[in-house]
Design a protein around this motif. Structure first.
Motif, short mmCIF file in Angstrom:
data_model
loop_
_atom_site.label_atom_id
_atom_site.label_comp_id
_atom_site.label_asym_id
_atom_site.label_seq_id
_atom_site.Cartn_x
_atom_site.Cartn_y
_atom_site.Cartn_z
N SER A 191 0.83 -1.21 0.00
CA SER A 191 0.00 0.00 0.00
C SER A 191 0.86 1.26 0.00
O SER A 191 0.91 1.99 -1.00
CB SER A 191 -0.94 0.00 1.21
N LEU A 192 1.57 1.50 1.11
CA LEU A 192 2.29 2.77 1.24
C LEU A 192 3.43 2.91 0.25
O LEU A 192 3.62 3.98 -0.35
CB LEU A 192 2.82 2.90 2.67
N HIS A 194 3.87 1.67 -2.69
CA HIS A 194 3.37 1.97 -4.03
C HIS A 194 2.87 3.41 -4.13
O HIS A 194 3.21 4.13 -5.08
CB HIS A 194 2.24 0.98 -4.37
N SER A 195 2.10 3.84 -3.14
CA SER A 195 1.54 5.19 -3.20
C SER A 195 2.62 6.26 -3.13
O SER A 195 2.60 7.24 -3.90
CB SER A 195 0.54 5.38 -2.05
N ILE A 196 3.59 6.07 -2.22
CA ILE A 196 4.65 7.07 -2.09
C ILE A 196 5.53 7.08 -3.33
O ILE A 196 6.00 8.14 -3.77
CB ILE A 196 5.49 6.79 -0.83
N SER A 197 5.76 5.93 -3.93
CA SER A 197 6.55 5.87 -5.16
C SER A 197 5.87 6.65 -6.27
O SER A 197 6.52 7.37 -7.05
CB SER A 197 6.76 4.42 -5.58
N ILE A 198 4.55 6.54 -6.36
CA ILE A 198 3.81 7.30 -7.38
C ILE A 198 3.95 8.80 -7.13
O ILE A 198 4.16 9.59 -8.07
CB ILE A 198 2.34 6.87 -7.39
N ILE A 199 3.84 9.20 -5.83
CA ILE A 199 4.02 10.62 -5.51
C ILE A 199 5.39 11.11 -5.94
O ILE A 199 5.54 12.19 -6.53
CB ILE A 199 3.79 10.84 -4.00
N SER A 228 9.24 12.72 -0.33
CA SER A 228 8.80 11.40 -0.77
C SER A 228 9.98 10.43 -0.86
O SER A 228 9.86 9.25 -0.52
CB SER A 228 8.07 11.49 -2.10
#
Length: 398
Positions: A191-192, A194-199, A228
């Motif tokens: 979850s985290l 992946h989301s932080i990598s996108i940011i 990030s």
């Protein structure tokens, strides 16, 4: 090892030997046939009882030999059996059977033969009855010692089973904790991360396009890109410690990265200054991590809740403790203090785990202060780091 009454066994054995010696010495004095040799035999045989726990066979041989001398020469009757009886009990209790049986047989046989040969007018029935009574005492001593030995073995076995059960429970608890750590690590990764990598990727793309067009890159966008990247690095370190079955500590941030932390806060528009006093030196890893996290959380609180306030960070390297203090000149006041949240609780847990003190309250002149006093001497409690920057309802202090 101490007895149930709190007395050391050696002291109790010494008291027992002294009491028996006094009693038998009194019988020597009132026995007509007794002399100096009998008194010496009684004293040596009684004092041998000091070793009836630690060296039961030695006590048995010495007391039996001495009491045989006294019994054959003076014929005192049943009192002569006391040291031998105690030594037989100690030997059987220690697991010896043959020598106590032989010593008992020799003592009783010698006493019987001496009574039969003595011209004191005693009839055969009295002699047999007295010998039978002594035999009963020796048998009772042996049986009692056997029961005591089996009881001791049962107690030791029960303690071993309890210890084994405790080890089993600890192993099960460690295994379950390890499985839970792995589950949390998978959830965080899926979850985290992946989301932080996108940011991070989106912020990098935005920075690249702005520079490609010749535009000035907003400071907030650069701060997002840097933050990030730091978040991914620290999240990976957290995942490593969650997957580590040995409960190892990751290479987390410390005060060596304080300048980067403050610079990142400034890039978001927060005026911040740093003051360091005392001789900078290497800190215990737990203290170094806690100090960094406290400054990080305090600056985050100023950015989110202080409304354009300025912050000052002070690090004081003392002889026995490290003082970390973050002040701001924001809107907080003692009349309307902010509601404590998860972040403040996490700071307090960190400081308490290290045996330190934390002060977090509005300042008299306005604004908020966070002051942590961290001891520099252990032992320290190593515990998982609570999450930072948790989302809370508007107006709460994190």
């Amino acid at each position: 090892m101490t007895s149930l009454r709190g007395w050391p066994p050696l002291a109790l054995d010494g008291i027992l030997a002294a009491v028996v010696a006094v009693m038998l010495s009194a019988t020597v004095l009132v026995t007509p046939k007794a002399g100096a040799l009998d008194l010496a035999a009684v004293l040596v045989g009684s004092l041998a009882l000091v070793a009836w726990r630690r060296a039961p066979l030695v006590s048995l041989l010495v007391s039996t030999a001495c009491m045989l001398v006294y019994s054959v020469h003076a014929q005192p009757g049943p009192p002569a059996m006391f040291p031998v009886l105690v030594s037989v009990f100690g030997s059987v209790r220690a697991g010896h059977l043959l020598l106590p049986a032989l010593a008992s047989a020799v003592f009783l046989g010698t006493g019987l033969a001496g009574n039969l040969a003595a011209p004191d007018g005693r009839n055969l029935q009295d002699i047999v009855e007295a010998t039978t009574l002594l035999l009963g005492w020796f048998l009772a001593s042996g049986v009692t010692a056997t029961v005591a030995r089996h009881r001791q073995a049962y107690v030791e076995q029960a303690e071993q089973r309890a210890a084994e059960a405790e080890r089993t429970r600890e192993e099960v608890a460690r295994r379950r904790a390890g499985e839970e750590r792995l589950r949390i690590a998978r959830e965080l990764h899926d979850s985290l991360t992946h989301s932080i990598s996108i940011i991070k990727v989106q912020a990098g793309v935005a920075v690249h396009l702005a520079r490609k067009r010749g535009e000035e890159v907003p400071a907030a966008l650069l701060a997002i890109q840097e933050a990030s990247g730091d978040a991914i690095r620290e999240l990976r370190a957290t995942l490593e410690v969650l997957r580590d079955s040995d409960d190892g500590e990751p290479q987390a941030s410390g005060l060596d990265r304080l300048d980067d932390l403050v610079e990142r806060a400034r890039s978001t528009g927060l005026p911040a200054m740093v003051t360091i006093s005392g001789a900078r030196r290497e800190l215990p890893p737990e203290v170094d991590r806690a100090a960094y996290r406290i400054v990080q959380e305090a600056l985050t609180n100023v950015s989110r809740h202080a409304g354009g306030a300025a912050a000052s960070v002070r690090i004081d390297y003392g002889g026995d403790e490290l003082v970390v203090q973050v002040d701001d000149d924001g809107r907080a006041s003692r009349d309307a203090p902010p509601v404590p949240g998860v972040g403040l609780l996490g700071m307090r847990e960190r400081v308490t785990a290290l045996g330190g003190r934390l002060l977090a309250e509005p300042r008299p002149e306005g604004g908020f202060t966070v002051r942590a006093e961290l001891p520099l001497t252990g032992p320290f409690t190593v515990r998982a780091e609570p999450p930072l920057g948790a989302e809370l309802p508007q107006g709460e202090l994190t």
